[in-house]
Write a protein that holds these residues in place. Structure first.
Motif, mmCIF file in Angstrom:
data_model
loop_
_atom_site.group_PDB
_atom_site.id
_atom_site.type_symbol
_atom_site.label_atom_id
_atom_site.label_comp_id
_atom_site.label_asym_id
_atom_site.label_seq_id
_atom_site.Cartn_x
_atom_site.Cartn_y
_atom_site.Cartn_z
ATOM 1 N N GLY A 187 43.190 80.786 125.620
ATOM 2 C CA GLY A 187 41.809 80.878 125.159
ATOM 3 C C GLY A 187 41.070 82.044 125.779
ATOM 4 O O GLY A 187 40.330 82.764 125.101
ATOM 5 N N ARG A 188 41.277 82.256 127.065
ATOM 6 C CA ARG A 188 40.608 83.368 127.751
ATOM 7 C C ARG A 188 41.040 84.721 127.190
ATOM 8 O O ARG A 188 40.312 85.699 127.284
ATOM 9 N N ASN A 189 42.246 84.753 126.632
ATOM 10 C CA ASN A 189 42.775 86.003 126.089
ATOM 11 C C ASN A 189 42.619 86.100 124.569
ATOM 12 O O ASN A 189 43.182 87.000 123.941
ATOM 13 N N GLY A 190 41.882 85.152 124.000
ATOM 14 C CA GLY A 190 41.562 85.244 122.578
ATOM 15 C C GLY A 190 42.621 84.733 121.636
ATOM 16 O O GLY A 190 42.639 85.123 120.467
ATOM 17 N N SER A 191 43.503 83.849 122.099
ATOM 18 C CA SER A 191 44.552 83.294 121.249
ATOM 19 C C SER A 191 44.313 81.808 121.031
ATOM 20 O O SER A 191 44.203 81.049 121.993
ATOM 21 N N ALA A 192 44.235 81.417 119.768
ATOM 22 C CA ALA A 192 43.941 80.033 119.417
ATOM 23 C C ALA A 192 45.173 79.368 118.802
ATOM 24 O O ALA A 192 45.839 79.947 117.947
ATOM 25 N N PHE A 193 45.456 78.142 119.222
ATOM 26 C CA PHE A 193 46.578 77.390 118.670
ATOM 27 C C PHE A 193 46.149 76.672 117.392
ATOM 28 O O PHE A 193 45.061 76.096 117.311
ATOM 29 N N THR A 194 47.019 76.729 116.382
ATOM 30 C CA THR A 194 46.845 75.949 115.161
ATOM 31 C C THR A 194 48.207 75.377 114.790
ATOM 32 O O THR A 194 49.231 75.752 115.371
ATOM 33 N N ARG A 195 48.230 74.532 113.805
ATOM 34 C CA ARG A 195 49.504 73.935 113.378
ATOM 35 C C ARG A 195 50.399 74.950 112.681
ATOM 36 O O ARG A 195 51.596 74.701 112.508
ATOM 37 N N LYS A 196 49.858 76.068 112.288
ATOM 38 C CA LYS A 196 50.657 77.108 111.651
ATOM 39 C C LYS A 196 51.111 78.178 112.640
ATOM 40 O O LYS A 196 51.928 79.024 112.302
ATOM 41 N N GLY A 197 50.566 78.137 113.848
ATOM 42 C CA GLY A 197 50.916 79.128 114.853
ATOM 43 C C GLY A 197 49.671 79.633 115.556
ATOM 44 O O GLY A 197 48.595 79.043 115.446
ATOM 45 N N LEU A 198 49.813 80.738 116.280
ATOM 46 C CA LEU A 198 48.689 81.308 117.009
ATOM 47 C C LEU A 198 47.816 82.177 116.107
ATOM 48 O O LEU A 198 48.326 82.886 115.243
ATOM 49 N N ASN A 221 37.977 91.224 111.665
ATOM 50 C CA ASN A 221 36.685 91.886 111.841
ATOM 51 C C ASN A 221 35.608 91.325 110.914
ATOM 52 O O ASN A 221 34.451 91.163 111.311
ATOM 53 N N ARG A 222 35.978 91.001 109.678
ATOM 54 C CA ARG A 222 35.003 90.471 108.711
ATOM 55 C C ARG A 222 35.449 89.127 108.140
ATOM 56 O O ARG A 222 35.046 88.743 107.037
ATOM 57 N N ASP A 223 36.247 88.433 108.904
ATOM 58 C CA ASP A 223 36.789 87.146 108.447
ATOM 59 C C ASP A 223 35.797 86.030 108.776
ATOM 60 O O ASP A 223 35.578 85.690 109.937
ATOM 61 N N LEU A 224 35.201 85.463 107.743
ATOM 62 C CA LEU A 224 34.179 84.434 107.936
ATOM 63 C C LEU A 224 34.754 83.021 108.014
ATOM 64 O O LEU A 224 34.009 82.045 108.145
ATOM 65 N N ARG A 225 36.066 82.907 107.963
ATOM 66 C CA ARG A 225 36.687 81.581 108.104
ATOM 67 C C ARG A 225 36.642 81.127 109.561
ATOM 68 O O ARG A 225 36.541 81.943 110.484
ATOM 69 N N SER A 226 36.737 79.836 109.763
ATOM 70 C CA SER A 226 36.870 79.308 111.119
ATOM 71 C C SER A 226 38.301 79.527 111.591
ATOM 72 O O SER A 226 39.171 79.917 110.806
ATOM 73 N N ILE A 227 38.565 79.270 112.859
ATOM 74 C CA ILE A 227 39.932 79.398 113.372
ATOM 75 C C ILE A 227 40.876 78.555 112.540
ATOM 76 O O ILE A 227 41.948 79.005 112.122
ATOM 77 N N ASP A 228 40.470 77.328 112.266
ATOM 78 C CA ASP A 228 41.309 76.398 111.503
ATOM 79 C C ASP A 228 40.394 75.543 110.633
ATOM 80 O O ASP A 228 39.576 74.768 111.149
ATOM 81 N N ALA A 229 40.527 75.672 109.328
ATOM 82 C CA ALA A 229 39.649 74.961 108.399
ATOM 83 C C ALA A 229 39.796 73.448 108.492
ATOM 84 O O ALA A 229 38.892 72.698 108.100
ATOM 85 N N THR A 230 40.927 72.968 109.016
ATOM 86 C CA THR A 230 41.162 71.525 109.099
ATOM 87 C C THR A 230 40.744 70.937 110.450
ATOM 88 O O THR A 230 40.855 69.742 110.659
ATOM 89 N N CYS A 231 40.248 71.786 111.351
ATOM 90 C CA CYS A 231 39.937 71.331 112.713
ATOM 91 C C CYS A 231 38.458 70.942 112.827
ATOM 92 O O CYS A 231 37.577 71.739 112.493
ATOM 93 N N HIS A 269 38.441 75.056 121.685
ATOM 94 C CA HIS A 269 39.281 74.727 120.526
ATOM 95 C C HIS A 269 40.697 74.365 120.964
ATOM 96 O O HIS A 269 41.274 73.382 120.478
ATOM 97 N N ASN A 270 41.279 75.152 121.878
ATOM 98 C CA ASN A 270 42.653 74.906 122.299
ATOM 99 C C ASN A 270 42.804 73.556 122.994
ATOM 100 O O ASN A 270 43.780 72.830 122.754
ATOM 101 N N VAL A 271 41.869 73.218 123.861
ATOM 102 C CA VAL A 271 41.935 71.924 124.537
ATOM 103 C C VAL A 271 41.855 70.803 123.503
ATOM 104 O O VAL A 271 42.617 69.825 123.553
ATOM 105 N N PHE A 272 40.941 70.945 122.553
ATOM 106 C CA PHE A 272 40.808 69.953 121.487
ATOM 107 C C PHE A 272 42.106 69.838 120.685
ATOM 108 O O PHE A 272 42.576 68.736 120.379
ATOM 109 N N PHE A 273 42.685 70.984 120.361
ATOM 110 C CA PHE A 273 43.931 71.003 119.587
ATOM 111 C C PHE A 273 45.024 70.203 120.294
ATOM 112 O O PHE A 273 45.701 69.375 119.681
ATOM 113 N N PHE A 274 45.210 70.441 121.604
ATOM 114 C CA PHE A 274 46.293 69.761 122.318
ATOM 115 C C PHE A 274 46.019 68.268 122.483
ATOM 116 O O PHE A 274 46.948 67.460 122.424
#
Length: 239
Positions: free
Chosen positions: A141-152, A161-171, A202-207
């Motif tokens: 998380g400190r390095n800007g990498s988020a875990f999802t079920r599809k990968g990092l 840069n212009r991505d308005l989606r959340s990290i994970d739409a199902t989270c 987000h990462n803590v929640f994911f795990f």
């Protein structure tokens, strides 16, 4: 110190050497850990605090077996499997898990020390381990990498840069419900501490959710199929 702090679980002092094929070095470390375990067992005084022993031995099957037997003889309330995830090849880790996990006392908590990616946790649970710890949720998380079920998802990448989606739409975590990938990337680029905090959250929640799902799958007898399906959809190279 652990007794003064009053932790629910106290771990014996151990030596965790880096990955090495030097048998003498690993044997020396094993012997030292066993002696410290004996001292911890004699000294431990809080009845309400569980004391766990730690099994070492590197990648050597006979040394792992020796450490297991000597540690179990001391009759701890739980057992940690240490000295893994310290640089050894993945196949060596899995080999140790397959050999040692089934021999650890099933009536006591079995704690795999250092496992911290979704795929590692699935392998560990499949081998019979119960408890885990790792710095990965907040380190990534400190390095800007988020875990999802599809990968990092590496938020700092330019494509967000212009991505308005959340990290994970199902989270349903706070971060995903309130912040876009582009905004999170902006926070990192500005060296604003809120960025690492939100991705770590987000990462803590994911795990936590991931482990809750694993427990449910075990209870319903569907863990094996869940493991196979998760491994198929999780892309370790996803960025």
């Amino acid at each position: 110190i652990q007794e003064v702090l009053g932790s629910d679980i106290a771990m014996v002092f151990d030596e965790c050497p880096p990955y090495s094929q030097d048998r003498k070095e690993i044997k020396k470390s094993l012997d030292l850990t066993v002696e410290w375990a004996k001292r911890a067992k004699r000294r431990h005084g809080r009845e309400e605090q569980a004391l766990f022993g730690i099994i070492q031995g590197g990648i050597f099957e006979d040394l792992r077996q020796e450490s297991l037997e000597k540690t179990v003889e001391l009759d701890f309330q739980g057992y940690g499997l240490g000295g893994l995830f310290v640089g050894e090849p993945r196949e060596e880790t899995l080999k140790v898990l397959e050999e040692i996990s089934p021999q650890m006392p099933a009536a006591r908590p079995r704690y795999l020390m250092g496992a911290g990616t979704p795929l590692e946790l699935l392998e560990a649970v499949g081998s019979g381990m119960d408890l885990f710890d790792c710095v990965n949720p907040t380190r990534y998380g400190r390095n800007g990498s988020a875990f999802t079920r599809k990968g990092l998802v590496v938020i700092r990448n330019g494509k967000y840069n212009r991505d308005l989606r959340s990290i994970d739409a199902t989270c349903p975590c706070y971060t995903c419900q309130n912040f876009s990938r582009s905004y999170l990337r902006h926070l990192f680029n500005c060296q604003e501490m809120l960025g690492p905090q939100l991705v770590s959250l987000h990462n803590v929640f994911f795990f936590l959710e991931f482990m809750s799902e694993i427990r449910r799958q075990i209870e319903t007898g569907t863990f094996s199929s869940f493991k196979r399906n998760f491994e198929k959809q999780f892309d370790s190279n996803h960025r």
